[in-house]
Design a protein around this motif. Structure first.
Motif, mmCIF file in Angstrom:
data_model
loop_
_atom_site.group_PDB
_atom_site.id
_atom_site.type_symbol
_atom_site.label_atom_id
_atom_site.label_comp_id
_atom_site.label_asym_id
_atom_site.label_seq_id
_atom_site.Cartn_x
_atom_site.Cartn_y
_atom_site.Cartn_z
ATOM 1 N N LYS A 119 1.051 -0.886 -0.245
ATOM 2 C CA LYS A 119 0.078 0.119 -0.154
ATOM 3 C C LYS A 119 0.807 1.008 -0.136
ATOM 4 N N GLU A 120 1.731 1.266 0.914
ATOM 5 C CA GLU A 120 2.673 2.157 1.090
ATOM 6 C C GLU A 120 3.890 2.548 -0.338
ATOM 7 N N LEU A 121 3.673 1.602 -0.687
ATOM 8 C CA LEU A 121 4.973 1.511 -2.146
ATOM 9 C C LEU A 121 4.453 1.701 -3.298
ATOM 10 N N VAL A 122 2.301 1.469 -3.388
ATOM 11 C CA VAL A 122 1.897 2.124 -4.337
ATOM 12 C C VAL A 122 2.021 3.584 -4.725
ATOM 13 N N ARG A 123 1.704 4.157 -2.569
ATOM 14 C CA ARG A 123 0.823 5.958 -2.633
ATOM 15 C C ARG A 123 2.804 6.157 -3.255
ATOM 16 N N GLU A 124 3.346 5.783 -2.869
ATOM 17 C CA GLU A 124 4.037 6.937 -2.995
ATOM 18 C C GLU A 124 5.224 6.720 -4.262
ATOM 19 N N LEU A 125 5.510 5.692 -5.245
ATOM 20 C CA LEU A 125 5.786 5.109 -6.851
ATOM 21 C C LEU A 125 4.949 5.789 -7.696
ATOM 22 N N LEU A 126 3.354 5.154 -7.284
ATOM 23 C CA LEU A 126 2.585 5.772 -8.281
ATOM 24 C C LEU A 126 1.579 6.320 -7.622
ATOM 25 N N GLY A 127 1.836 7.386 -7.192
ATOM 26 C CA GLY A 127 0.489 7.928 -6.524
ATOM 27 C C GLY A 127 -1.031 7.885 -6.666
ATOM 28 N N GLN A 128 -0.926 6.437 -5.947
ATOM 29 C CA GLN A 128 -2.389 5.983 -5.988
ATOM 30 C C GLN A 128 -2.456 5.234 -4.349
ATOM 31 N N ASP A 129 -3.414 4.867 -4.323
ATOM 32 C CA ASP A 129 -4.290 4.269 -3.210
ATOM 33 C C ASP A 129 -5.047 2.982 -3.294
ATOM 34 N N TYR A 151 -9.393 -6.492 -3.844
ATOM 35 C CA TYR A 151 -8.657 -6.662 -3.190
ATOM 36 C C TYR A 151 -7.573 -7.318 -3.657
ATOM 37 N N ALA A 152 -7.563 -8.503 -4.207
ATOM 38 C CA ALA A 152 -6.262 -10.311 -4.604
ATOM 39 C C ALA A 152 -5.783 -9.235 -6.128
ATOM 40 N N ALA A 153 -7.482 -8.924 -7.134
ATOM 41 C CA ALA A 153 -6.744 -8.657 -8.112
ATOM 42 C C ALA A 153 -5.475 -7.358 -8.490
ATOM 43 N N SER A 154 -5.760 -6.225 -7.401
ATOM 44 C CA SER A 154 -5.102 -5.222 -6.784
ATOM 45 C C SER A 154 -3.347 -5.235 -6.541
ATOM 46 N N ASP A 155 -3.772 -6.781 -6.106
ATOM 47 C CA ASP A 155 -1.864 -7.733 -4.817
ATOM 48 C C ASP A 155 -1.265 -7.688 -6.372
ATOM 49 N N VAL A 156 -1.870 -7.654 -7.347
ATOM 50 C CA VAL A 156 -0.747 -7.767 -8.677
ATOM 51 C C VAL A 156 -0.666 -6.943 -9.486
ATOM 52 N N ARG A 157 -1.492 -6.374 -9.578
ATOM 53 C CA ARG A 157 -2.549 -4.747 -10.524
ATOM 54 C C ARG A 157 -0.829 -3.762 -10.533
ATOM 55 N N PHE A 158 -0.542 -3.737 -9.609
ATOM 56 C CA PHE A 158 0.970 -2.550 -9.906
ATOM 57 C C PHE A 158 1.921 -2.998 -9.698
ATOM 58 N N LEU A 159 2.217 -4.494 -9.641
ATOM 59 C CA LEU A 159 3.451 -4.812 -10.008
ATOM 60 C C LEU A 159 4.919 -4.688 -10.542
ATOM 61 N N HIS A 160 3.967 -4.886 -12.163
ATOM 62 C CA HIS A 160 5.096 -4.519 -13.357
ATOM 63 C C HIS A 160 5.302 -2.694 -13.065
ATOM 64 N N ALA A 161 4.828 -1.887 -13.323
ATOM 65 C CA ALA A 161 4.903 -0.681 -12.383
ATOM 66 C C ALA A 161 5.971 0.031 -11.337
#
Length: 206
Positions: A119-129, A151-161
């Motif tokens: 959650k913190e990584l996505v917020r800081e690096l990608l600007g999303q919550d 929720y389950a999908a969000s755990d892999v949705r941002f990993l490439h970015a």
């Protein structure tokens, strides 16, 4: 953006050959041999995510899923891959490598903080919550709610970015080779967990 839900296996041909795959797992708890694997989530970095759900008593045959996870031409992206690798190895019987772990990369380059959760990584690096409200829900029930699926999908949705951003920072700080060495060792760390050394530092003096 679509979340596809599958029972017991991934359909054949879902992902292009050689595409790197983001992977996450949901289990009944944190003790791998006791707490069964319930869901495996996957994404190739596109708009869609795929969830594979395993029912109680599953034999975890899943030939299509295993082929994707074991494919040495595909890098598997994780956040805290140590846990997911152990779950996949224990229940599906494959080593889901080679590996890029965003949590390890974060610890190597974001030394200005002790907050390395997704959650913190996505917020800081990608600007999303992203919401973590379903993190401790019952993944073994007969029906997964829409909130659980998202929720389950969000755990892999941002990993490439996240990998793209962290790769730049690793290079900037001169830690790319060190990170790769950690990634290469991660399947062995998971194997140590499964063999009974979950919190023992075998490199420690005492």
């Amino acid at each position: 953006m679509t979340v596809y839900f599958h029972e017991e296996d991934l359909p054949a041909g879902v992902f292009a050959p050689g595409a790197d795959i983001a992977v996450d797992t949901e289990t009944m708890g944190l003790i791998t041999p006791r707490d069964r694997l319930c869901v495996v989530q996957l994404s190739d970095g596109g708009d869609d995510q795929h969830l594979v759900r395993f029912n109680p008593g599953s034999d975890y045959a899943a030939p299509n899923l295993k082929a994707v996870l074991a494919d040495p031409a595909r890098v598997k992206l994780y956040h805290f891959g140590r846990f997911d690798l152990a779950a996949v190895q224990h229940y599906l019987g494959v080593v889901a490598a080679p590996v890029f772990c965003t949590k390890i990369a974060s610890r190597l380059v974001r030394t200005y903080t002790d907050r390395h959760g997704l959650k913190e990584l996505v917020r800081e690096l990608l600007g999303q919550d992203i919401s973590k409200q379903q993190q401790s829900s019952d993944w073994g029930g007969p029906v997964l709610s829409d909130a659980q699926r998202d929720y389950a999908a969000s755990d892999v949705r941002f990993l490439h970015a996240l990998r793209a951003e962290l790769t730049v920072r690793l290079a900037r700080e001169g830690r790319t080779e060190l990170a790769q060495a950690c990634f290469d060792f991660l399947p062995h760390r998971a194997a140590l967990d499964l063999a009974g050394w979950p919190e023992t530092d075998i490199f420690a003096h005492v």
